[in-house]
Design a protein around this motif. Structure first.
Motif, PDB file in Angstrom:
ATOM      1  N   THR A  91       0.652  -1.318   0.524  1.00 35.07           N
ATOM      2  CA  THR A  91      -0.153   0.045   0.392  1.00 35.07           C
ATOM      3  C   THR A  91       0.389   1.264   0.076  1.00 35.07           C
ATOM      4  OG1 THR A  91      -0.490  -0.392   2.336  1.00 35.07           O
ATOM      5  CG2 THR A  91      -1.861  -1.652   1.593  1.00 35.07           C
ATOM      6  N   GLU A 138       3.267   3.837  -6.642  1.00 39.86           N
ATOM      7  CA  GLU A 138       2.249   4.251  -7.760  1.00 39.86           C
ATOM      8  C   GLU A 138       0.780   4.130  -6.693  1.00 39.86           C
ATOM      9  OE1 GLU A 138       3.424   1.269 -11.412  1.00 39.86           O
ATOM     10  OE2 GLU A 138       5.126   1.855 -11.617  1.00 39.86           O
ATOM     11  N   VAL A 139       0.602   3.672  -5.681  1.00 43.61           N
ATOM     12  CA  VAL A 139      -0.667   3.125  -4.660  1.00 43.61           C
ATOM     13  C   VAL A 139      -1.379   3.903  -4.535  1.00 43.61           C
ATOM     14  CG1 VAL A 139      -1.392   2.367  -3.441  1.00 43.61           C
ATOM     15  CG2 VAL A 139       0.332   0.588  -4.184  1.00 43.61           C
ATOM     16  N   SER A 140      -2.352   5.045  -5.128  1.00 40.80           N
ATOM     17  CA  SER A 140      -1.991   6.072  -4.586  1.00 40.80           C
ATOM     18  C   SER A 140      -3.172   5.641  -2.826  1.00 40.80           C
ATOM     19  CB  SER A 140      -3.855   7.026  -4.678  1.00 40.80           C
ATOM     20  OG  SER A 140      -5.316   5.485  -5.428  1.00 40.80           O
ATOM     21  N   GLY A 141      -3.695   7.266  -2.151  1.00 39.43           N
ATOM     22  CA  GLY A 141      -4.017   7.432  -0.897  1.00 39.43           C
ATOM     23  C   GLY A 141      -5.302   6.959  -0.481  1.00 39.43           C
ATOM     24  N   ASP A 142      -6.264   6.469  -1.674  1.00 38.47           N
ATOM     25  CA  ASP A 142      -7.297   5.962  -1.542  1.00 38.47           C
ATOM     26  C   ASP A 142      -7.371   4.536  -1.986  1.00 38.47           C
ATOM     27  OD1 ASP A 142     -10.609   5.986  -2.043  1.00 38.47           O
ATOM     28  OD2 ASP A 142     -10.542   5.310  -4.103  1.00 38.47           O
ATOM     29  N   ARG A 144      -4.655   3.102  -0.590  1.00 37.23           N
ATOM     30  CA  ARG A 144      -4.524   2.468   0.246  1.00 37.23           C
ATOM     31  C   ARG A 144      -4.804   2.198   1.071  1.00 37.23           C
ATOM     32  NH1 ARG A 144      -0.423   6.643   2.736  1.00 37.23           N
ATOM     33  NH2 ARG A 144       0.994   5.427   0.787  1.00 37.23           N
TER      34      ARG A 144
END
Length: 242
Positions: free
Chosen positions: A208, A212-216, A218
């Motif tokens: 997470t 490249e993983v967005s906050g949403d 995650r």
């Protein structure tokens, strides 16, 4: 067995001194930490000897014993770090709260080790005890997973997906154990579940935090990781009751 119990009790006393010295001088704090490290090193040695004495025909119980002392060692490391962070801080400081929490985990893990040592020679309860220890360990790891602290390293979502296969295997074993009710199967389930869930939690949090993983995404992944663990804990609780 007596040597393990004696050394564990000495470690509890070292832990008390360590926490008490959080507000003392750096020299006293260092001495308390060093004493604790020496005691845990000795404890690990006597537990290994105890595991060897069980014989090679019971490797799963050996793993349970080694895991128990590993948990104590990790808790001590966290406690020493928390003590250093809380040194000289006011009573309402978050670092002092973390110190108290670390001390509780340390006591819980030492108690768990003592219970495991006492149950290891009891064929009727050693599986149950191993499962109780696994449930407690998973809960502790879930607390770390749920904390805002980022992981030490990051990994890819693909790495996380590979880790989930272990959950499938562990779940199948847990269900089969619920049907067989054999103590040796319970021990195997405890060891398998511990590895599968802890590896999943670690891989999930590392994935997470991939750049490249967005906050949403995650937040959703962390929520699903917690829900998966909560569901698995319920399964283990059912096996414990059976």
């Amino acid at each position: 067995r007596e040597s393990i119990l004696k050394t564990a009790k000495a470690l509890v006393e070292d832990t008390k001194v360590l926490v008490q010295n959080a507000t003392a001088s750096q020299e006293k704090l260092a001495q308390a930490a060093q004493s604790s490290v020496s005691t845990i090193t000795h404890l690990a040695e006597v537990v290994k000897l105890g595991a060897v004495s069980l014989g090679s025909e019971d490797p799963e119980t050996q793993v349970v014993l080694i895991n128990a002392v590993k948990d104590v060692a990790k808790a001590l490391g966290d406690l020493i770090s928390a003590t250093k962070a809380a040194a000289g801080k006011a009573g309402d400081d978050p670092a002092v709260y973390q110190l108290k929490n670390s001390a509780k985990v340390m006591v819980t893990n030492v108690t768990s080790l003592l219970k495991t040592v006492k149950a290891v020679e009891d064929e009727a309860t050693k599986g149950t005890r191993a499962l109780e220890a696994t449930i407690e360990h998973i809960r502790q790891e879930l607390a770390v997973f749920s904390s805002p602290m980022p992981p030490a390293k990051v990994s890819t979502p693909e790495d996380f997906i590979r880790m989930t296969k272990g959950i499938t295997m562990a779940t199948a074993k847990a269900v089969a154990t619920g049907n067989s009710c054999r103590q040796e199967d319970v021990i195997t389930t405890a060891n398998l579940s511990r590895c599968a869930i802890v590896d999943m939690l670690r891989a999930c949090k590392e994935a997470t935090y991939h750049p490249e993983v967005s906050g949403d995404v995650r937040q959703r992944a962390l929520r699903f990781g917690k829900e998966c663990t909560d569901g698995y804990l319920e399964l283990l609780e059912h096996v414990l009751v059976v």
